[in-house]
Write an enzyme that holds these catalytic residues in place. Structure first.
Site: not given
Length: 840
Positions: A256-258, A290-291, A313
């Site tokens: 989804g993303a990093m 979140h990121e 996470e």
């Protein structure tokens, strides 16, 4: 390729400390296949000893250690041995590296719309070695100096602020101490939107062909980013630790993303080309939150070894949902923005939490915080990026906050940051930081919640006596739970009225007694603060099936829908009864996340898996009727999100092509919406499944939409055609040609298996188990995971289960494929069990 073991990492960390990397990438050489990578590593050996540096080159031109050439032929697989004396050293490596087409290392993508090329890094776990030489483990942090030679007209983004030098090279600001896997570069002719907040430059970046769509949402994206940034600074004592905050939406991204420090990369489907619901906007906002949480949880303080991936996470997942909720409250002057229009925990409960519950009931489950020896190497660590590390871990943290109190929780968090900033930490370090903030036994809590597997089940028993009702909760499991019980009385019609909320601890010292008659509906875990399957007593089950839409709070309704979902999966509620409940109540549901979650389970699990082929047409007819009612309900234009969800699921459930073919020909649904690219490809895919289109029609639509998503849509449609030649061509593209990118492989696999085509596809079940293992060996874990997730055979019968179990008896499966097959075969076994119970 050799994978790094935990023992090797510990040995190397005792031997070395790394001060600095100087990385020089040249993207103007090597054409479409390779690029030049030059690396200088400055490090110190604490004693004399032997070790190795990792590298996966196309060509290794030269290596020097302290000015002395080493033999490039000494590279064995991905390791170059080093024999070191005590003291400082300098290693120089000059190599050509291979661009990736699978989202690993330096991924290269050419946009079919305009022919522009983009590259970006995804270095997670052990893919640093695909880009530059490194001591590739998270606890050997260093500072990084990165320079990039890029083609004219390109912009280079990196972890720090970049600037183009007089010689044309782009130079990034030196990073603070970070782990190798967090280094990031994104180079291409990006379209950028920039602003400034709190004295820092903020940027949004995407492909030029997506520029109008990014521009349309830039204000919203910056609004989310600013609100989350400010809220984190209210919660955390440590300030944001990097010099800028760029968010790049990149093509063919695997995750989804990093959370690359200062340069977060997202899959560019988050730049919406087509209409989306407010829930989808909220999901995008949650990913941003979140990121950003990772800038502290993972980037500032980093795990020491991959057994503690939950420290990244689970925290980012919990903080993302919680902080977005808090940011939304701060943003709520006047009308709420789309990204904050409903409680984020409803979305979490109905979508993410079920991911955790399902994962925790499979043979592949593992503790949130596994024992270090349970993650012996990087290959096994990669398997733990699942519903346990994300959804279950976040649920456990939500329960911890309920038990500990938010004040003490945040005090412990800030202690943790202060003690370990720009360094590495373990579970023991984190628990010790929490323990300093409270008198409660956090160590015992961690053992019970983080070190165990499985889902507890909580079942209520209600008795009336002496003018009071008494609640006894039976626990199947071992964890303590702090939860809220909701008592509801019947109101007017099918409405329910909250009588009271009460908090209880499970296990109980004695039954909970409350005055008055028993409620019409009793809901354990009413506010969804714990992680457990909850059952309803008999009277409450009847009330829920009759009046679920009359429950006043969306989060409570999500808990009830999850309870019914779990009962279906456990064979305690007939799948048809769930569908009838959806038919009864979804037309009155106001929360889009609930509508989407219930329809997704009804279609993807019940209709496609839990019902027999004989029962399936009636289920599709029910879903068609339900979604048609939702479309009629929204004719006045007051709820476009609900209408969009209904239209999508109407398309997917269609058994006759006439209505949706008419929509496609007209270019819109009567009364709206217009068929944007997503809906056009969705209709065309369903027409392909039904045999109501052909390759010529698909090609015409691709000509009209020659984008990356258009190419994926066309691949999906062609694979879905019910013709032997189409199936054979799709199969060869997936399993033999080895030319499909990660996204085109997934699209082809999604189209291939269709319940309507079971007889045509039957021979491919056997072929799957012949062809998937060698494909995984050739193309690696990303394609192996995609083959296990998306290309897994869909027939639900005893023969399919036998073939799957036989495959798992093999000892030569790539770990990524084995994990997906383990999960898929268990889901197949469960589906057969559900079918068996439903027919008796």
């Amino acid at each position: 390729m050799s994978v790094l073991t935990r023992d090797e990492a510990q040995t190397r960390a005792r031997l070395l400390s790394v001060q600095r990397y100087a990385i020089d990438l040249d993207l103007t050489t090597g054409g479409e296949d390779t690029f030049t990578s030059r690396t200088a590593i400055h490090f110190t050996a604490h004693t004399a000893g032997d070790t190795f540096v990792e590298l996966k080159p196309a060509t290794l031109r030269s290596v020097t250690l302290d000015g002395t050439p080493l033999d490039p032929e000494a590279l064995t697989e991905n390791r170059l041995a080093l024999s070191l004396t005590a003291g400082p050293h300098e290693l120089h490596v000059d190599a050509d590296m291979t661009y990736s087409r699978t989202g690993e290392g330096l991924h290269r993508f050419t946009d079919p719309v305009d022919g522009e090329t983009y590259t970006y890094t995804q270095l997670f776990m052990d893919d640093v070695q695909r880009v530059f030489a490194a001591f590739d483990q998270p606890d050997l942090k260093a500072v990084f100096d990165v320079t990039v030679q890029a083609p004219d007209g390109w912009t280079v983004l990196a972890n720090g602020i970049t600037a183009q030098q007089d010689d044309g090279r782009w130079k990034a600001a030196t990073t603070p101490l970070i782990s190798t896997y967090l280094v990031a570069v994104a180079a291409g002719p990006w379209h950028s939107v920039t602003t400034e907040h709190a004295g820092l430059p903020f940027g949004l970046h995407c492909r030029r062909s997506l520029a109008p769509y990014l521009d349309a949402d830039a204000d919203e994206l910056f609004d989310v980013t600013r609100h989350c940034y400010d809220r984190y600074h209210e919660k955390f004592d440590e300030p944001y630790p990097f010099d800028s905050y760029d968010q790049a939406f990149v093509p063919e991204f695997n995750a989804g993303a990093m959370e690359n420090p200062g340069l977060v990369t997202f899959r560019d489907e988050f730049v919406y080309r087509s209409a989306v619901t407010d829930t989808e906007r909220q999901t995008r906002a949650m990913v941003i939150a979140h990121e950003m949480a990772h800038m502290w949880f993972g980037d500032l303080v980093t795990l020491q070894w991959w057994d503690d991936i939950w420290l990244n996470e689970s925290f980012a997942e919990y903080m993302g949902y919680q902080t977005l909720n808090e940011a939304a409250q701060r943003a709520s002057s006047g009308q709420l923005p789309a990204w904050s229009s409903t409680d984020t925990w409803v979305n979490f409960g109905i979508t993410r939490k079920s991911w955790g519950y399902d994962a925790d009931q499979r043979p592949s489950t593992h503790p949130v915080a596994p024992a270090p020896d349970a993650v012996p190497d990087t290959a096994s660590a990669m398997l733990n990026f699942d519903g346990i590390s994300y959804a279950k871990g976040a649920s456990a943290l939500r329960q911890l906050v309920a038990w500990l109190g938010e004040k003490d929780f945040l005090t412990g968090i800030n202690t943790h940051f202060a003690r370990h900033k720009f360094a590495n930490a373990t579970l023991a370090d984190f628990i010790d930081s929490l323990a300093r903030a409270t008198d409660r036994d956090v160590h015992a809590w961690a053992g019970q919640w983080l070190g165990t597997t499985g889902v507890d089940t909580l079942t209520p028993t209600v008795e009336e006596a002496g003018g009071a009702w008494h609640l006894t909760v039976t626990r199947h499991g071992e964890r303590p739970h702090r939860l809220t019980v909701g008592a509801y009385d019947a109101g007017h019609g099918n409405t329910l009225v909250l009588r009271e909320h009460s908090d209880i601890d499970v296990p109980q010292d004695e039954p909970a007694a409350r005055p008055g008659h028993r409620p019409a509906l009793l809901v354990l875990n009413d506010q969804d603060l714990t992680y457990a399957k909850v059952r309803l007593d008999g009277a409450s089950t009847e009330t829920a099936l009759r009046a679920l839409s009359g429950v006043p709070d969306a989060l409570t309704r999500a808990v009830l829908w999850n309870s019914l979902r779990d009962m279906v999966r456990d064979g305690e509620l007939a799948p048809a009864a769930y569908l009838e409940t959806a038919r009864t109540h979804l037309t009155e549901e106001s929360d889009l996340a609930i509508v989407q979650g219930v329809l997704a389970f009804a279609a993807g699990h019940i209709t496609d898996r839990y019902l027999t082929p004989i029962e399936r047409p009636a289920a599709l007819a029910l879903l068609t009727d339900l979604t048609r009612d939702l479309i009629r309900r929204t004719e006045d234009g007051t709820n476009p999100g609900l209408r969009l969800i209904a239209v999508r699921h109407f398309i997917d459930a269609a058994t006759q092509p006439d209505t949706i073919r008419g929509w496609l020909d007209e270019g819109h649904v009567p009364g709206g919406p217009a068929l944007d690219p997503e809906l056009r490809w969705r209709v065309l895919t369903r027409l392909a499944v039904l045999g109501a289109t052909d390759d010529q029609d698909i090609t015409a639509h691709l000509t009209a939409d020659p984008s990356a998503t258009g190419e994926e849509g066309a691949a999906r449609c062609r694979a879905a055609l019910p013709a032997p030649a189409a199936k054979e061509a799709a199969w060869n593209a997936m399993f033999h040609a080895d030319t499909l990118s990660n996204y085109l492989f997934t699209a082809t696999a999604q189209g291939f298996w269709q319940p309507e085509q079971e007889e045509l596809l039957r021979p491919y079940t056997t072929r799957y188990y012949q062809d998937a293992p060698p494909l995984a060996d050739r193309r690696g874990p990303v394609i192996a995971e995609a083959a296990g997730r998306h290309a897994f055979p869909t027939p639900v019968d005893a023969e399919a289960l036998h073939l799957g179990e036989a495959a798992l008896a093999r000892t030569d499966l790539l770990p990524a494929l084995r994990r997906k097959l383990t999960d898929q075969v268990d889901d197949l076994r469960r589906a057969l069990t559900v079918r068996g119970r439903a027919t008796h």
